[in-house]
Design an enzyme around this catalytic site. Sequence first.
Site, short mmCIF file in Angstrom:
data_model
loop_
_atom_site.label_atom_id
_atom_site.label_comp_id
_atom_site.label_asym_id
_atom_site.label_seq_id
_atom_site.Cartn_x
_atom_site.Cartn_y
_atom_site.Cartn_z
N TYR A 288 -39.07 -15.22 -14.94
CA TYR A 288 -38.18 -15.10 -16.10
C TYR A 288 -38.12 -13.68 -16.67
O TYR A 288 -37.42 -13.45 -17.65
CB TYR A 288 -38.60 -16.12 -17.17
CG TYR A 288 -38.56 -17.53 -16.63
CD1 TYR A 288 -37.36 -18.11 -16.25
CD2 TYR A 288 -39.72 -18.28 -16.47
CE1 TYR A 288 -37.30 -19.39 -15.73
CE2 TYR A 288 -39.69 -19.57 -15.95
CZ TYR A 288 -38.47 -20.12 -15.59
OH TYR A 288 -38.42 -21.39 -15.08
N HIS B 241 -29.02 -19.69 -14.03
CA HIS B 241 -30.49 -19.75 -14.09
C HIS B 241 -31.04 -18.36 -13.86
O HIS B 241 -30.61 -17.66 -12.93
CB HIS B 241 -31.03 -20.71 -13.02
CG HIS B 241 -30.49 -22.09 -13.18
ND1 HIS B 241 -30.93 -22.94 -14.17
CD2 HIS B 241 -29.49 -22.73 -12.53
CE1 HIS B 241 -30.23 -24.07 -14.10
NE2 HIS B 241 -29.35 -23.97 -13.12
C1 DQA Z 1 -34.29 -22.21 -15.41
C2 DQA Z 1 -34.81 -22.87 -14.14
C3 DQA Z 1 -35.28 -24.27 -14.40
O1 DQA Z 1 -35.76 -24.87 -13.20
C4 DQA Z 1 -36.41 -24.24 -15.41
O2 DQA Z 1 -36.85 -25.55 -15.69
C5 DQA Z 1 -36.07 -23.50 -16.65
C6 DQA Z 1 -35.30 -22.27 -16.53
C7 DQA Z 1 -33.94 -20.73 -15.16
O3 DQA Z 1 -33.27 -20.14 -16.01
O4 DQA Z 1 -34.35 -20.18 -14.14
O5 DQA Z 1 -36.48 -23.85 -17.74
O6 DQA Z 1 -33.11 -22.88 -15.81
#
Ligand code: DQA
Length: 149
Positions: free
Chosen positions: A25, A102
């Site tokens: 992230y 994502h």
């Molecule tokens: C997410 C990916 C999802 O699998 C995860 O549960 C998240 C963040 C991303 O931004 O990469 O909470 O959506």
Amino acid sequence: MVRNRIAVLHGVNLAALDRRPAQHYGGLTFAQLEVQITNFAHDLALVPRFFQTDHEGEFVQELHKAGDFADGLVLNPGAWTHYSWAIRDALEVSDLPAVEVHLSDVRSREQWRRHSVLEGLVAATVSGRGVGGYRDALASLRDVLEGST
Ligand code: DQA
């Protein structure tokens, strides 16, 4: 008529972004993410409106009313992406063009992250491009709103 109002909806655990694994992230705070998205949107002549919740029903309700204030949606529902059929149904109710985004590359992580309930309803999915993925998502959505795709 100019269609440039974008609702950016973030789901569960996104507000705790800086406390989640940095390799997925990026380590930035949620506030920093929103600033970046705002800048991307303004560069593309789009007007963003932000919403985040950790409560699935609130996310559903936001989708129900999104047509009152938005022309299109950028969605990152977090883990709900992978199992919330209620959110899929609510997106259908919204009847708005949407792009799924994502931060992490959900296809190269655990098996359960590879499936999205939004498949088939969204105009595009952007995954694994970090913050820049939101710029790509906004650009795709602008193309859709301008009728060029
Ligand atoms: C997410 C990916 C999802 O699998 C995860 O549960 C998240 C963040 C991303 O931004 O990469 O909470 O959506």
